[in-house]
Enzyme design. Structure first.
Site, short mmCIF file in Angstrom:
data_model
loop_
_atom_site.label_atom_id
_atom_site.label_comp_id
_atom_site.label_asym_id
_atom_site.label_seq_id
_atom_site.Cartn_x
_atom_site.Cartn_y
_atom_site.Cartn_z
N ARG A 184 -3.66 -14.02 0.57
CA ARG A 184 -4.88 -14.24 1.33
C ARG A 184 -5.64 -15.46 0.80
O ARG A 184 -5.33 -15.96 -0.28
CB ARG A 184 -5.73 -12.97 1.26
CG ARG A 184 -5.12 -11.81 2.03
CD ARG A 184 -5.84 -10.50 1.77
NE ARG A 184 -5.60 -9.98 0.43
CZ ARG A 184 -5.94 -8.76 0.03
NH1 ARG A 184 -6.53 -7.94 0.89
NH2 ARG A 184 -5.70 -8.37 -1.20
N ASN A 241 0.82 -1.22 0.00
CA ASN A 241 0.00 0.00 0.00
C ASN A 241 0.85 1.27 0.00
O ASN A 241 0.58 2.22 0.74
CB ASN A 241 -0.95 0.00 1.20
CG ASN A 241 -2.12 -0.93 1.00
OD1 ASN A 241 -1.98 -1.99 0.41
ND2 ASN A 241 -3.28 -0.55 1.50
#
Length: 935
Positions: free
Chosen positions: A225, A93
């Site tokens: 994930r 990010n």
């Protein structure tokens, strides 16, 4: 809360400490940034006008960024998180690399050095946090989780590479960078590109694109994930391809990588469909849409088919099979590759012009295929190529070709289309011997070999390949040329009746199993004789012992080649340039005898530019060369020696009555392990103080070889990579094959080596805990010569932990004294500690450890020696004023403990000459934050 004392008497709270330890503080600004610092839109601050970075708003932002910097130099992506993986430094990010850029922009605008220093700490993390394979993790220091995987997701690794590109070039936001950081960044970018190329996914034998993450050990696509399975990812791959396209000097491997990804993008596109909300915005669906082209985000690793997954971690083939929450909460389709497909493929070197004829050797599926290289050469001669447009390319399949090859035709190329597999042309003729197969012209004759009617001695040093004067503009790439004469005895040689010709002072008999690599067996045997003008060789290997490579053409160019031998292994005449080549002393099986790299006639000049001189461990010091002609002209420029003593002190020696001081021998900028080599003992007049005129383009003159700009630029080799610590300055390892690092505070449980993830400290003596440690590579235990060197910044005790099985200690540790202290590692290895006391500015050279495979490498620790100083209130003398000092006061005032010397002086905080309850009260107020200083 503990408060560390400063260097002075008082203590002041740093201006940046305006927030609690649980959450970072950022001032309220015009933009999306808030006091919580959650998921800041850093890119909005990177796109400000240049004038904004000198504003108070910008400096306030920079101060807040500094306050949030972690101890390793990086930043979290969400500063409110203080536990778990996301409490560590990350490149996810836009974290870390964005802060570095903003700090650099503010520094450039204001000149405030603290912003530069903070940015440099961040750059240190990026460089030192890079894996040996060139990749970066999503989160630093989080092994065993998916955060440790090499991460392309959200352009993380590409963003780091783009930043380090600017650092390497001292450009963009990083014009303030010095050469040390630039050279380190250059290496990091190179390794990062290698990682990208090595992680490109292959499906059914064809290169495709990349995954979101790749395993940090195997490089295979890895899961993140639960709904991000190992797969090929279009979105992240587009960013990678854009980065590769932006590189100024793209070699063939990079171009092939780009083209493969673009071809794959085109092959997996989905036409006539679109992905969008349904009419009531309750779901996302795939519908028909004429003229629309989209791509799935993920494709499986078996057949490149769209892949979907849910929070259950299962794979699905249809997006409608996954839950509504995941279906509508993730970008399963998009148009990411559209631009790259429109940009199309890049031309490979030579593909922009189609010319010439292509012949083949060892390719059964090709019509123009020949059984031997000589047959193909003879066929090429019948074509009579006279211009570049008529060049004949002879493609040689991987394998060993035992034949003597003669070329006397211009514009012929030998090509190995599979560079990672060897194409070797080898022959066995040597001087002083005679063979059945030698014809009247001194070269191989099939008729003579069959008849066995008489024997003759070969010419041109028995060269395996002979490029005669008619072989102008010859080229070869990725070909190995070998003369096996002083390497091994072949069955073909014995069948050819090899025996002494009686014309030389040679007595060594050749027979099956004879050790012809002994010094007494050595004689002349060339791998190649290059007599044609304008010959070129790219990444070729030349193997021999004495007289390996003969040159005679007017000009020649050798780029990134390996040339191995012992005596005069590059010899002859003509203007020859050897750029970025490895010059390897082969050595003998029975004696540690050095040799001579060059033997030059008086005709023409040799330039050996940016070359590495290497050798087997058993090879003694050798020479750059000797004059075959009285005015031989040879220059060694920007040479790197594998070890400092690999070339003799004199550097050059005489030959055939010609003295080296009368020749035109030149040497400039010779280094070993990143440090200049001592050239004070060189032959007079050979060492130059400037490299002016000693460059590739000057020596080539008006000739521009095809391979000149084929793969890389002409810049000199990068400066050695240095590593900085607090006490360690300019740690410079020898070579680049091993990674070194600094542990700022060594503790039990920490890693010991940079290349042994399972080897940690089980115990450390108290004197070592908390010291700054140099993490050496364990594999460097076999490195011969200097391993690294550095300077200490302060007065230090330097400890070396030596594997107890290494006895006696190496000679370079003569100034170190055994302490009796020991450390233990997690694999039952005991380290004995040796110590040397050094002053600030002293240099330390770390030598070789041992060549035994039964020991580990040594370890190094540095402990600052501090002068005793008065620090008010610090009565237990641990550099911190806290509740433990209050306890000492109470014991002293009740008569339970004595205070003397520095401790007693520290106790008198009000400086009234006595230590009493008033001093204790002041210390209590300080510890509880009621006062900030004493006095």
């Amino acid at each position: 809360m503990k408060r560390k004392l400063g260097h002075g008497i008082g203590f002041a709270v740093a201006a940046c400490m305006l927030f609690s330890s649980g959450a970072g503080y950022l001032p309220q600004m015009t933009g999306s940034i808030t006091a919580s610092a959650e998921q800041v839109d850093w890119r909005s601050y990177l796109n400000k006008e240049a004038s904004w970075y000198s504003s108070s708003e910008a400096t306030s932002l920079a101060d807040s960024i500094m306050s949030m910097q972690l101890s390793d130099g990086g930043w979290r992506k969400d500063n409110t998180i203080t536990e778990g993986s996301w409490a560590k430094s990350t490149i996810d990010n836009d974290a870390t690399w964005s802060q570095i850029r903003i700090l650099s922009k503010v520094y450039n605008a204001t000149g405030t050095d603290k912003y530069r220093q903070s940015a440099l700490r961040g750059i240190d993390l990026l460089i030192n946090g890079q894996y040996d394979n060139g990749g970066w993790p999503q989160v630093f220091g989080d092994p065993g989780t998916y955060h440790a995987h090499i991460t392309y997701n959200d352009t993380a690794m590409v963003a780091v590479l783009r930043l380090l590109q600017e650092v390497a070039n001292c450009s963009g936001d990083f014009t303030y960078i010095d050469s040390s950081y630039a050279s380190r960044a250059q290496v990091a970018v190179h390794n990062g590109i290698e990682c990208i190329l090595n992680t490109q996914i292959t499906v059914n034998g064809e290169l495709t694109a990349w995954g979101q993450q790749h395993d940090e050990y195997t490089l295979a696509p890895a899961a993140a994930r639960a709904y991000e399975l190992p797969s090929i990812c279009t979105a992240e791959s587009v960013g990678i391809v854009d980065f590769l396209r932006s590189l100024p000097d793209k070699d063939e491997r990079i171009i092939r990588s780009i083209n493969a990804a673009v071809k794959w993008f085109d092959a997996v596109k989905i036409e006539g469909k679109k992905w969008d909300w349904n009419s009531d915005k309750s779901d996302k669906i795939l519908t028909d849409a004429s003229g629309s082209t989209i791509w799935a985000r993920f494709y499986d690793l078996q057949n490149s088919k769209p892949l979907f997954s849910d929070r259950d971690g299962q794979a699905y083939t249809d997006v409608s099979q996954i839950s509504l929450e995941r279906r509508t909460g993730y970008s399963w389709y998009g148009t990411w590759p559209e631009k790259n497909v429109k940009q199309g493929l890049l031309p490979l070197p030579g593909e922009d012009v189609v010319y010439g004829t292509h012949l083949y050797v060892g390719y059964a599926d090709q019509a123009a295929n020949y059984a031997t290289i000589q047959q193909a050469v003879d066929a090429a001669a019948l074509l009579s190529p006279m211009t570049e447009a008529e060049r004949v390319f002879i493609h040689i399949a991987p394998g060993t070709y035992r034949e003597q090859v003669l070329v006397n035709t211009p514009f012929i190329s030998f090509v190995n289309d599979t560079p990672d597999m060897e194409v070797k042309i080898t022959w066995y003729y040597g001087i002083g011997y005679q063979y059945y197969s030698v014809g009247d012209n001194g070269y191989y004759s099939a008729e003579k070999a069959a008849a066995k009617s008489g024997k003759a001695t070969p010419v041109r040093w028995g060269s395996a390949v002979g490029l005669k004067s008619g072989a102008k503009y010859f080229r070869a790439e990725y070909i190995t040329f070998e003369n096996s004469f002083n390497r091994y005895v072949t069955d073909e040689e014995l069948a050819d009746g090899v025996e002494l010709n009686g014309k030389e002072n040679i007595t060594f008999q050749r027979y099956a199993g004879a050790d012809v690599s002994r010094k007494e067996a050595t004689e002349r045997g060339a791998a190649i004789a290059v007599e044609g003008d304008y010959s070129e060789f790219y990444k070729c290997t030349f193997l021999g012992s004495q007289d390996t490579l003969y040159t005679k053409g007017s000009q020649g160019y050798f780029r990134e080649c390996v040339i191995e031998g012992n005596t005069d292994y590059i010899f002859g005449q003509g203007d020859m340039v050897f750029q970025a080549c490895e010059l390897r002393f082969k050595g003998y099986s029975d004696k540690q005898v050095g040799g001579y790299i060059t033997a030059k006639t008086s005709s023409g000049k040799y330039l050996l530019y940016g070359c590495n001189v290497t050798a087997a461990q058993s090879v003694a010091a050798g020479y750059f060369g000797r004059p075959w002609g009285e005015t031989a002209d040879v220059a060694f420029v920007n040479t790197t020696l594998q070890r400092g003593d690999l070339i003799t002190a004199a550097g050059w020696t005489s030959m055939s009555g010609h003295a080296p001081e009368n020749a035109n021998f030149k040497e400039y900028n010779t280094t070993a392990g990143g440090a200049p080599v001592n050239t004070s003992g060189r032959v007079a007049g050979t060492v130059r103080s400037s490299g002016e005129g000693l460059d590739v383009l000057t020596y080539l003159g008006s000739w521009e070889p095809y391979y000149l700009n084929f793969r890389q630029d002409l810049t000199p080799p990068p400066e050695p990579v240095t590593i900085e610590g607090v006490l360690v300055q300019g740690l410079t390892p020898s070579g680049t094959e091993y990674k070194w690092a600094i542990d700022p505070s060594i503790q039990v449980g920490d890693l010991i080596y940079t290349d042994r993830d399972a080897m940690t400290y089980l115990s450390l003596p108290e004197e070592i805990i908390g010291c700054e440690a140099i993490l050496t590579p364990c594999s460097a235990k076999n490195y011969t010569g200097t391993q690294a060197y550095f300077t200490v910044t302060k007065d230090c005790e330097v400890y070396v932990g030596l594997d107890s099985r290494v006895d006696p200690a190496p000679s370079w540790m003569a100034d170190f004294t055994a302490t009796g202290l020991e450390a233990q590692n997690s694999q039952d290895v005991t380290y004995k500690l040796y110590k040397a006391d050094l002053s600030a500015g002293d240099s330390v050279t770390l030598g070789m450890n041992t060549t035994s495979s039964y020991s580990t490498n040594y370890t190094v620790y540095l402990k600052e020696v501090r002068a005793e100083a008065t620090a008010l209130g610090d009565v237990d003398r641990n550099d911190v004023v806290d509740v433990f000092d209050m306890a000492v006061y109470k014991r002293y005032l009740t008569g339970k403990e004595e205070l003397t010397g520095t401790a007693l002086a520290n106790a008198d905080v009000n400086r009234d000459g006595t230590v009493d309850a008033e001093d204790l009260a002041l210390v209590q107020d300080f510890v509880h934050g009621k006062i900030r200083t004493f006095g």
